[in-house]
Design an enzyme around this catalytic site. Structure first.
Site, PDB file in Angstrom:
ATOM      1  N   CYS A   1     -14.549 -15.167 -21.470  1.00  0.00           N
ATOM      2  CA  CYS A   1     -13.746 -16.122 -20.781  1.00  0.00           C
ATOM      3  C   CYS A   1     -15.018 -16.850 -21.099  1.00  0.00           C
ATOM      4  O   CYS A   1     -14.491 -18.587 -21.466  1.00  0.00           O
ATOM      5  CB  CYS A   1     -14.340 -15.370 -19.946  1.00  0.00           C
ATOM      6  SG  CYS A   1     -13.286 -17.004 -18.171  1.00  0.00           S
TER       7      CYS A   1
ATOM      8  N   CYS B   1     -16.148 -17.327 -10.062  1.00  0.00           N
ATOM      9  CA  CYS B   1     -17.797 -16.724 -10.847  1.00  0.00           C
ATOM     10  C   CYS B   1     -18.807 -16.663 -10.062  1.00  0.00           C
ATOM     11  O   CYS B   1     -20.213 -16.471 -10.344  1.00  0.00           O
ATOM     12  CB  CYS B   1     -18.155 -16.291 -12.378  1.00  0.00           C
ATOM     13  SG  CYS B   1     -17.150 -14.855 -13.162  1.00  0.00           S
TER      14      CYS B   1
ATOM     15  N   CYS C   1     -24.338 -18.061 -19.342  1.00  0.00           N
ATOM     16  CA  CYS C   1     -23.076 -18.039 -20.081  1.00  0.00           C
ATOM     17  C   CYS C   1     -23.686 -18.107 -21.425  1.00  0.00           C
ATOM     18  O   CYS C   1     -22.524 -17.880 -22.720  1.00  0.00           O
ATOM     19  CB  CYS C   1     -21.780 -19.346 -19.607  1.00  0.00           C
ATOM     20  SG  CYS C   1     -22.643 -20.463 -19.266  1.00  0.00           S
TER      21      CYS C   1
END
Lengths: 690, 264
Positions: free
Chosen positions: A566, A652, A677
């Site tokens: 994602c 998140c 990330c």
């Protein structure tokens, strides 16, 4: 030119086997590759009887001086034009080695032939002209050697006679080429001054009081044959299934590891498990028994215990460390077709023995390895290199290049003809696509320069204020500088400085589609306050649609792989486009945000992206930043007051308790030490380990 | 794996790729040492059989020993043998030097055979070390509609991935032993016990190093009368393999001209 005297056998053939090494001779056009080969063959006594006389007669007939290059350039068309069109192979030997010598053309338009030749080599000799020095094709060949997986390079500086064996000039070129090759992760084994035409430095030393270098033949005698991947886990790509009699034989070549009757296998892409029944061979050995095992490099056949359905292209692999499979491939490739490689281009994609139809989903970077200038648009031109993502019509089995150099190489066919190839950086499906694996990225060619510049800026910026640091970066580097904001506290302060000073810096935000409503409000408010438009970069809609179709709208909670997939589609890939062609990147990172970020510096060389990254607030504390924002009435997110320290995507990110690390609110459901990330993870080759 | 094992594994890989990816293939059998090794390798690749035709394009001028060998081993190896005759020398380009013109009959015969059988792939036993133009060959080498070789526009070929999509009306020459040397051929022949034609062995101080048409092929001075002696001889000789083949030496580019128009 020296007189042509037939030499006696300098290196008589001996019965004992010498290692066989395949070497390719590369370099810029007219830097003397073919001449070097002619001379090398002569001086090692490898020319057939009569060849020299035949060529001398031919030269006389044409009324031109004898050229050593005639030895290889035996085709009529080549003799007339004096250039090597295709790759040739010829054998010779020295005391310590047997060599297959591959001559590769230096002309740009024949790069496909250079690649055809070099891909077969264990080592390379890169020829550089002492007068001209390093040229674009020198760099291009160096870059391609790296991409082709060659790890042994000897550099010769040819035509030393033309510069009267000048030591200063020699050292200048030596530094130039050695630095370049080092930046590719391909340091030269030797840099040797020679004159192929005069026969100096090949088997005769050239040393003067200025230098001592081995001869070319001494250097060649230290080269090693490429090793077979014996120690890697089993990879047995299926080439064909034969049913000539009652046996059903799976034929193929063992590309790594070994295979034995009774071994348990995992077959990719299906993931099915099975067991080896027999190893098949012809003729059946005198013992009457088939061999019970086979090793790397052998072309064999096997039968299975069960009647598992297997097709050509599947990889039978070790059950402990199976291969991967997927319909998404990220690769670093070279491209040889006149039609540019760009998003939407249809390809036949081959990985080991498997082939699928594919379409280029994205071009993440593109560069001409000759000039090292990154391309502005999403397009890889003919003879250029770059990084692409391909979507396939069915999953293929394979590996990443860093796991297995043989099954981790991809070949691209365009309009029925091989048109490119490269190293697999990632393979998977959209739902589980691993994030960009930084460790597998070859280092950017100008990494050396970048690192030097970063070090210089770090020194000069220590005493400067953050605003002055931004101004210094703008002053010091040419080209585009991008500031990426996610509207956090630090970002707002930096944006304030850029806007107030009217700096020529592009403001960009990555709209993942899952941001907090408060973030969108702040975005609008910030644009109003400063009167600047902030450019939004969005995920590719097809990729996003496929992701959500596979993992569901909140699928990222399911696993770390799903979350990384994602992040990749919503943030990393768009970031690549946001930073395309940028030379500088400004971020709001601070050293004390997390342990992971403690090792950072004010300026870092991002060699993977080929840019300098400035963290102007790196040595400020959160309190100091907040204090500055308050005093200057800078708009900040309401979320900070509600306990959100670090703000990312809404699902998140959550509020943290006082005393927690700032980024503890990010991806809290996963174990620690992964609160990144991937945006700020650097290549392991970078100056500072993360 | 020793060197011969590596060569063998590579050749088997090539055979299987071509057989898998092409529609209709055949092996060109010249009856010489190289094509005999090829047939042996094909049997290894396909576990004891050659699953495609083996074609002899016959000039009618081979040595008697060669015809005897062909008939014996076609049966012993259970080959699907096709014999096609070459057209007379009058049908060949008259501008070629005499021996090359004679050799070019084979090119014409090959074209006729291709048209007749519709093969899209032909296994040919050429080697890079034989001759300079052959050194530039690809393993999968595209030929135009007239069988011509475009040496200026050969496609890239690397990492054992081959261009195997010949456009309609064209074919591929597939070269499974391109990477072998003459000495490799003999060492492998010795190791595997592959039969050979006796003309390769010395009789009265002469032997044939390369076999072609009886009228344009000449023996070399040699006392090598066994495989061991041939191998020892090749370790030291600097005489080119094809020195006894007249058509290679008539003019500077004779052999290259033969090859670009479709010769092996």
């Amino acid at each position: 030119m020296n007189a042509i005297i037939p030499l006696q056998h300098r290196f008589p053939a001996v019965a004992s086997p010498r290692p066989l090494v395949r070497i390719v001779i590369v370099g810029h056009v007219d830097h003397g590759k073919s001449t070097l080969i002619g001379r090398l063959l002569h001086e090692t006594g490898s020319l057939p009887d009569g060849k020299l006389e035949q060529l001398t007669a031919m030269s006389t007939r044409r009324g031109m001086p004898f050229e050593w290059s005639f030895v290889l350039d035996a085709l009529q068309s080549e003799r007339d034009q004096n250039i090597t069109i295709d790759t040739s192979q010829i054998r010779f030997h020295t005391r310590a080695r047997d060599f297959v010598l591959i001559d590769a053309p230096g002309h740009t338009e024949f790069l496909r032939n250079m690649i055809t030749g070099a891909a077969q080599a264990d080592a390379a000799v890169l020829v550089v002209d002492a007068v001209e020095g390093v040229r674009d094709q020198t760099r291009r060949h160096g870059y391609l050697l790296q991409l082709l997986g060659i790890r042994q390079v000897v550099v010769v500086i040819n035509k030393m006679d033309r510069i009267s064996y000048d030591a200063t000039r020699f050292r200048e070129i030596e530094t130039d080429i050695a630095d370049y090759l080092k930046s590719l992760g391909l340091p030269p084994l030797e840099v040797i001054p020679i004159s192929a035409r005069e026969g100096v430095g090949i088997t005769e030393h050239t040393y003067t009081s200025e230098w001592y270098r081995p001869t070319l033949v001494e250097a060649l005698d230290k080269l090693l044959p490429a090793r077979l991947a014996l120690e890697l886990p089993l990879r047995f790509p299926i080439q064909a299934i034969y049913k000539f009699d009652d046996r059903r034989i799976l034929a193929g070549r063992v590309e790594s590891g070994c295979i034995a009757a009774g071994d348990e296998l995992v077959v990719l892409p299906s993931g099915a498990r099975t067991k080896v029944k027999t190893i098949e061979a012809w003729p059946v050995p005198r013992s009457g028994h088939n061999p019970s095992r086979a090793g790397t490099g052998q072309s064999i056949g096997i039968t299975l215990e069960d009647s598992l359905f297997v097709e050509r292209g599947a990889i039978a692999s070790s059950a402990e460390a199976p291969a991967r499979a997927g319909d998404q491939i990220r690769a670093r490739v070279f491209w040889l077709a006149p039609t540019p490689l760009e998003p939407g281009v249809q390809l036949a994609v081959s990985l080991a023995t498997g082939t699928a139809q594919g379409v280029v989903a994205a071009v993440l970077s593109a560069v001409d390895p000759g000039s090292l200038i990154p391309a502005e648009n999403q397009s890889i031109g003919c003879n250029h290199v770059g990084e692409i993502e391909i979507t396939l019509d069915k999953p293929l089995a394979g590996d990443t290049y860093d796991t297995n150099p043989t099954t981790g190489r991809v070949v691209l066919e365009f309009n029925g003809r091989i048109a490119g190839g490269g190293l697999v950086l990632a393979i998977g499906s959209i739902a589980t696509a691993p994030p960009l694996s930084p460790s597998s990225l070859p280092e950017n060619p100008d990494a050396g320069k970048l690192k030097a510049k970063a070090a210089e800026l770090v020194d000069s910026m220590q005493e400067l204020s953050p605003a002055q640091r931004i101004a210094r970066l703008r002053h010091d580097i040419e080209g585009k500088i991008v500031f990426t904001t996610s509207f956090g506290l630090e970002d707002q302060v930096i944006l304030h400085w850029i806007a107030e000073n009217g700096s020529d810096i592009e403001l960009v935000t990555l709209d993942t589609g899952r941001l907090f409503p408060e973030t969108y409000e702040l975005w609008a408010k910030t644009e109003q306050r400063y009167g600047w438009r902030i450019r939004a970069v969005y995920p590719h809609h097809e990729q996003l649609e496929q992701l959500v179709a596979r993992q569901g709208i909140n699928g990222f909670y399911q696993s770390k792989d799903a979350r990384e997939a994602c992040c990749h589609i919503r943030k990393i890939e768009p970031l690549g486009r946001a930073l395309a062609s940028a030379r500088g990147w400004i971020t709001g990172l601070r050293r004390d945000q997390s342990a992971h970020r403690a090792g950072m510096d004010i300026v870092e060389a991002d060699t993977g992206r080929g840019l300098l990254k400035l963290n102007p607030l790196f040595d400020w504390t959160r309190a100091a930043v907040l204090d500055f924002a308050t005093k200057n009435d800078i708009p900040i997110s309401d979320l900070h007051a509600r306990g959100f320290a670090s703000i990312g995507c809404a699902p998140c990110t959550r509020a943290i308790s006082p005393g927690d690390p700032e980024r503890a609110g990010r991806w809290w459901w996963e174990q620690e030490n992964k609160s990144e990330c991937g945006l700020h993870i650097k290549s392991r080759n970078s100056a500072h380990e993360n | 794996m020793d060197r011969l094992d590596e060569l063998e594994a590579q050749s088997i890989y090539i055979f299987r790729e071509a057989f898998e990816r092409l529609r209709k293939v055949a092996l060109l059998w010249s009856l010489g040492k190289d094509s005999n090794v090829m047939i042996w390798l094909a049997q290894k690749a396909f576990f004891g059989r050659v699953p495609f035709p083996v074609m002899h394009v016959d000039t009618g001028k081979k040595f008697p020993e060669m015809y005897a060998f062909r008939d014996r081993y076609a049966e012993e190896w259970n080959l699907q043998l096709i014999v096609e005759q070459c057209p007379p020398v009058e049908a060949v380009d008259p501008t070629l030097p005499p021996a090359a013109r004679s050799a070019a009959r084979k090119t014409e015969g090959l074209k006729l055979a291709l048209a007749k059988h519709g093969f899209d792939g032909l296994f040919a036993g050429i080697r890079r070390d034989e001759e300079a133009t052959r050194a530039k060959e690809r393993v999968f080498s595209p030929r135009g509609a007239q069988g011509a070789w475009d040496v200026r526009d050969q496609p890239p070929e690397f990492w054992d991935h081959f261009n195997a999509s010949p456009p309609p009306g064209t074919h591929l020459r597939v070269h499974p032993i391109l990477h072998w040397t003459e000495n490799d051929i003999w060492r492998y022949t010795r190791r595997e016990g592959i039969p050979i034609i006796s003309l390769y062995l010395s009789r009265d101080g002469k032997r044939y190093r390369s076999l072609g048409d009886a009228d344009i092929t000449f023996p070399i001075e040699s006392n090598a009368s066994s495989l061991d002696e041939i191998i020892a001889e090749l370790d030291t000789t600097k005489i080119p393999e094809r020195s006894g083949r007249a058509m290679d030496h008539e003019s500077e580019d004779a052999f290259e001209r033969l090859r670009t128009t479709g010769y092996l």
